[in-house]
Design an enzyme around this catalytic site. Structure first.
Site, PDB file in Angstrom:
ATOM      1  N   GLU A 138      11.273  13.366  -2.278  1.00  9.09           N
ATOM      2  CA  GLU A 138      11.330  12.613  -1.135  1.00  9.09           C
ATOM      3  C   GLU A 138      12.641  12.325  -0.745  1.00  9.09           C
ATOM      4  OE1 GLU A 138       8.870   9.137  -0.782  1.00  9.09           O
ATOM      5  OE2 GLU A 138      10.476   8.031  -0.609  1.00  9.09           O
ATOM      6  N   TYR A 188       9.918   7.191   6.807  1.00  3.58           N
ATOM      7  CA  TYR A 188       9.977   6.745   8.056  1.00  3.58           C
ATOM      8  C   TYR A 188      10.194   4.997   8.272  1.00  3.58           C
ATOM      9  CZ  TYR A 188       7.939   5.912  13.021  1.00  3.58           C
ATOM     10  OH  TYR A 188       7.946   5.939  14.523  1.00  3.58           O
ATOM     11  N   ALA A 240      10.529   1.346   8.774  1.00  6.59           N
ATOM     12  CA  ALA A 240       9.317   0.552   9.110  1.00  6.59           C
ATOM     13  C   ALA A 240       9.149   0.133  10.526  1.00  6.59           C
ATOM     14  CB  ALA A 240       9.612  -0.538   8.007  1.00  6.59           C
ATOM     15  N   GLY A 299       3.293   0.113   6.291  1.00  6.32           N
ATOM     16  CA  GLY A 299       4.726  -0.308   6.628  1.00  6.32           C
ATOM     17  C   GLY A 299       4.883  -1.696   5.952  1.00  6.32           C
ATOM     18  N   ALA A 308      -3.250   0.625   6.760  1.00  5.25           N
ATOM     19  CA  ALA A 308      -2.833   2.063   6.940  1.00  5.25           C
ATOM     20  C   ALA A 308      -4.207   2.717   7.099  1.00  5.25           C
ATOM     21  CB  ALA A 308      -2.301   2.557   5.607  1.00  5.25           C
ATOM     22  N   TYR A 314      -0.854   1.944  -5.554  1.00  8.17           N
ATOM     23  CA  TYR A 314       0.032   1.136  -6.406  1.00  8.17           C
ATOM     24  C   TYR A 314      -0.656   0.935  -7.987  1.00  8.17           C
ATOM     25  CZ  TYR A 314       1.662   0.562  -1.653  1.00  8.17           C
ATOM     26  OH  TYR A 314       2.354   0.833  -0.561  1.00  8.17           O
ATOM     27  N   HIS A 364      -0.564  -3.776  -5.191  1.00  6.11           N
ATOM     28  CA  HIS A 364       0.332  -3.986  -3.899  1.00  6.11           C
ATOM     29  C   HIS A 364       0.644  -5.534  -4.214  1.00  6.11           C
ATOM     30  CE1 HIS A 364       1.344  -4.876  -0.027  1.00  6.11           C
ATOM     31  NE2 HIS A 364       1.706  -3.467   0.086  1.00  6.11           N
ATOM     32  N   GLN A 381      20.904  -0.237  -8.218  1.00  2.00           N
ATOM     33  CA  GLN A 381      19.832   0.591  -7.573  1.00  2.00           C
ATOM     34  C   GLN A 381      18.388  -0.115  -8.504  1.00  2.00           C
ATOM     35  OE1 GLN A 381      19.504   4.482  -8.849  1.00  2.00           O
ATOM     36  NE2 GLN A 381      17.667   4.731  -7.893  1.00  2.00           N
TER      37      GLN A 381
HETATM   38  P1  FAD Z   1      -2.455  -0.690   3.228  1.00  2.00           P
HETATM   39  O1  FAD Z   1      -3.008   0.436   2.667  1.00  2.00           O
HETATM   40  O2  FAD Z   1      -2.461  -1.374   4.485  1.00  2.00           O
HETATM   41  O3  FAD Z   1      -2.339  -1.855   2.026  1.00  2.00           O
HETATM   42  C1  FAD Z   1      -1.428  -3.093   2.122  1.00  2.00           C
HETATM   43  C2  FAD Z   1      -2.073  -4.133   1.747  1.00  2.00           C
HETATM   44  O4  FAD Z   1      -3.238  -4.549   2.407  1.00  2.00           O
HETATM   45  C3  FAD Z   1      -2.784  -4.150   0.067  1.00  2.00           C
HETATM   46  O5  FAD Z   1      -2.464  -5.094  -0.375  1.00  2.00           O
HETATM   47  C4  FAD Z   1      -3.926  -3.807   0.454  1.00  2.00           C
HETATM   48  O6  FAD Z   1      -4.953  -3.906  -0.810  1.00  2.00           O
HETATM   49  C5  FAD Z   1      -4.249  -4.461   1.546  1.00  2.00           C
HETATM   50  N1  FAD Z   1      -5.592  -3.922   2.494  1.00  2.00           N
HETATM   51  C6  FAD Z   1      -5.596  -2.467   2.783  1.00  2.00           C
HETATM   52  N2  FAD Z   1      -6.838  -2.250   3.507  1.00  2.00           N
HETATM   53  C7  FAD Z   1      -7.207  -3.583   3.805  1.00  2.00           C
HETATM   54  C8  FAD Z   1      -8.139  -4.126   4.491  1.00  2.00           C
HETATM   55  N3  FAD Z   1      -9.103  -3.086   5.123  1.00  2.00           N
HETATM   56  N4  FAD Z   1      -8.525  -5.421   4.604  1.00  2.00           N
HETATM   57  C9  FAD Z   1      -7.750  -5.980   4.063  1.00  2.00           C
HETATM   58  N5  FAD Z   1      -6.715  -5.810   3.060  1.00  2.00           N
HETATM   59  C10 FAD Z   1      -6.448  -4.528   3.171  1.00  2.00           C
HETATM   60  N6  FAD Z   1       7.361   2.112   3.990  1.00  2.00           N
HETATM   61  C11 FAD Z   1       7.966   2.554   5.192  1.00  2.00           C
HETATM   62  O7  FAD Z   1       8.284   1.873   6.094  1.00  2.00           O
HETATM   63  N7  FAD Z   1       8.278   3.864   5.275  1.00  2.00           N
HETATM   64  C12 FAD Z   1       7.902   4.952   4.480  1.00  2.00           C
HETATM   65  O8  FAD Z   1       8.319   6.115   4.768  1.00  2.00           O
HETATM   66  C13 FAD Z   1       7.380   4.437   3.439  1.00  2.00           C
HETATM   67  N8  FAD Z   1       6.780   5.250   2.505  1.00  2.00           N
HETATM   68  C14 FAD Z   1       5.963   5.230   1.292  1.00  2.00           C
HETATM   69  C15 FAD Z   1       5.452   6.021   0.468  1.00  2.00           C
HETATM   70  C16 FAD Z   1       4.876   5.636  -0.712  1.00  2.00           C
HETATM   71  C17 FAD Z   1       4.354   6.640  -1.872  1.00  2.00           C
HETATM   72  C18 FAD Z   1       4.646   4.099  -1.093  1.00  2.00           C
HETATM   73  C19 FAD Z   1       4.028   3.444  -2.349  1.00  2.00           C
HETATM   74  C20 FAD Z   1       5.038   3.349  -0.208  1.00  2.00           C
HETATM   75  C21 FAD Z   1       5.722   3.744   1.153  1.00  2.00           C
HETATM   76  N9  FAD Z   1       6.256   2.771   1.875  1.00  2.00           N
HETATM   77  C22 FAD Z   1       6.959   3.086   3.046  1.00  2.00           C
HETATM   78  C23 FAD Z   1       6.099   1.336   1.594  1.00  2.00           C
HETATM   79  C24 FAD Z   1       4.867   0.704   2.245  1.00  2.00           C
HETATM   80  O9  FAD Z   1       4.776   0.761   3.627  1.00  2.00           O
HETATM   81  C25 FAD Z   1       4.375  -0.586   2.002  1.00  2.00           C
HETATM   82  O10 FAD Z   1       4.070  -0.830   0.499  1.00  2.00           O
HETATM   83  C26 FAD Z   1       3.439  -1.587   2.781  1.00  2.00           C
HETATM   84  O11 FAD Z   1       3.565  -2.987   2.196  1.00  2.00           O
HETATM   85  C27 FAD Z   1       2.000  -1.167   2.395  1.00  2.00           C
HETATM   86  O12 FAD Z   1       1.861   0.215   3.017  1.00  2.00           O
HETATM   87  P2  FAD Z   1       0.421   0.789   2.708  1.00  2.00           P
HETATM   88  O13 FAD Z   1       0.170   2.154   3.553  1.00  2.00           O
HETATM   89  O14 FAD Z   1      -0.107   1.010   1.188  1.00  2.00           O
HETATM   90  O15 FAD Z   1      -0.641  -0.401   3.417  1.00  2.00           O
END
Ligand code: FAD
Length: 292
Positions: free
Chosen positions: A17, A49, A51, A108, A127, A148, A152, A215
């Site tokens: 990455e 990307y 946020a 994000g 997401a 996670y 999370h 870090q």
């Molecule tokens: P989600 O899947 O939406 O989950 C977030 C929270 O909401 C979790 O607690 C989940 O349990 C809960 N949730 C999910 N769906 C629902 C629902 N339908 N109803 C209620 N609760 C729900 N961030 C960046 O800005 N740029 C990046 O490029 C980036 N790359 C990443 C790559 C990886 C491999 C990882 C692990 C993280 C990355 N992140 C990045 C960080 C990520 O954006 C954050 O961790 C963010 O807080 C959660 O993103 P998610 O897509 O997991 O969210």
């Protein structure tokens, strides 16, 4: 090439990455590091990307550049929570036009002024909304999502986190990549639980080599990861010496990756932090295992 094809291969592989510059003026500083990482020819590379979308345009440029110039399959990350429907639709059009086949669909992080209680007025809450839009876009994207092993930070508990992960996967996610972790047992435990919950897509463990004590502080704050005593002792002993800490951090990450391969993992994703020398050293340590 679609990443899911790579993940279905039977041999051990390593992907990397990288992240785009935080401000446009530093692009020329970041580019050579990313090129050196691409020249190592990992199984694939992902490009993060910003946020808030701040440097979002570079994500696509870098992903295209790596694929076109080095023949390395790439994945562009895309976040949604700080975006409008229009900006996301535009981004998806750009990804399609550039022939990007792999997209990491993310919510994000919430910025300090964003409260979930206000989410009714947001275009995107989770997401899963982005996964659905990518699926409905008409492009045959290979879609990755985040997961996670240590839950999370916003989740009430692991059962709830895995329930939403399953919904996200069922909405059309092809594979999931983990948050960093420093104790492989946490990953094995997580794998057991998600398989029990009926999540069957490939899981790509994400490993962050820690080469500076500072870090580590940042990484732990961001991820909430547990630091095993064995690793804490390494940082306590070598954290003040950059060269020694780099060597120890590379050795620790290598050890973690070998254990993952030995326990059935096929592809490990390395959070390179744009450090080609670290990526190269770990790849060299694994050369006979991954055939590089
Ligand atoms: P989600 O899947 O939406 O989950 C977030 C929270 O909401 C979790 O607690 C989940 O349990 C809960 N949730 C999910 N769906 C629902 C629902 N339908 N109803 C209620 N609760 C729900 N961030 C960046 O800005 N740029 C990046 O490029 C980036 N790359 C990443 C790559 C990886 C491999 C990882 C692990 C993280 C990355 N992140 C990045 C960080 C990520 O954006 C954050 O961790 C963010 O807080 C959660 O993103 P998610 O897509 O997991 O969210």
């Amino acid at each position: 090439m679609k990443i899911i094809k790579i993940l279905n291969n039977d041999h051990c592989s390593l992907s990397f990455e990288v992240f785009p510059p935080k401000v446009s003026t530093s692009f020329e500083q970041v580019k050579p590091a990313i090129e050196k990482i691409a020249k190592l020819r990992p199984s694939f590379m992902s490009v993060t990307y910003g946020a808030g979308g701040g440097t979002g345009r570079y994500t696509l440029d870098i992903a295209e550049d790596i694929r076109n110039r080095y023949g390395v399959p790439t994945m562009a990350h895309l976040t949604c929570v700080s975006s409008t429907k229009e900006t996301v639709a535009e981004k998806i059009r750009e990804l399609k036009a550039a022939g990007i086949q792999n997209v990491m669909a993310l919510r994000g992080d919430l910025t300090p002024d964003m409260k979930l209680s206000d989410s009714d007025s947001w275009d995107y809450c989770h997401a899963i909304d982005l996964v659905r839009e990518l699926r409905e876009s008409g492009a045959d994207f290979c879609i990755g999502c985040a997961c996670y092993p240590e839950v999370h930070p916003e989740s009430a508990n692991q059962t709830e986190d895995i329930k939403y992960l399953k919904e996200k996967v069922d909405a059309g996610c092809d594979f999931i990549t983990t948050q960093m972790f420093f104790d492989n047992n946490l990953l094995y435990n997580f794998l057991y639980k998600i398989r029990e919950a009926g999540i069957t897509v490939p899981v790509v463990p994400g490993i962050m080599p820690i080469t500076r004590a500072v870090q580590l502080e940042r990484a732990l704050k961001l991820s909430g990861s547990f630091m095993p005593q064995r690793f804490k002792a390494i940082v306590d002993r070598f954290g003040h010496d950059d060269f020694a800490m780099t060597q120890a951090g590379i050795a620790y990450a290598t050890d973690q990756i070998i254990d993952l391969y030995a326990n059935g993992v096929r592809n490990v994703h390395l959070y390179t932090m744009n450090k080609p020398e670290v990526a190269r050293a770990i790849q060299n340590n694994l050369s006979s295992i991954i055939g590089k």
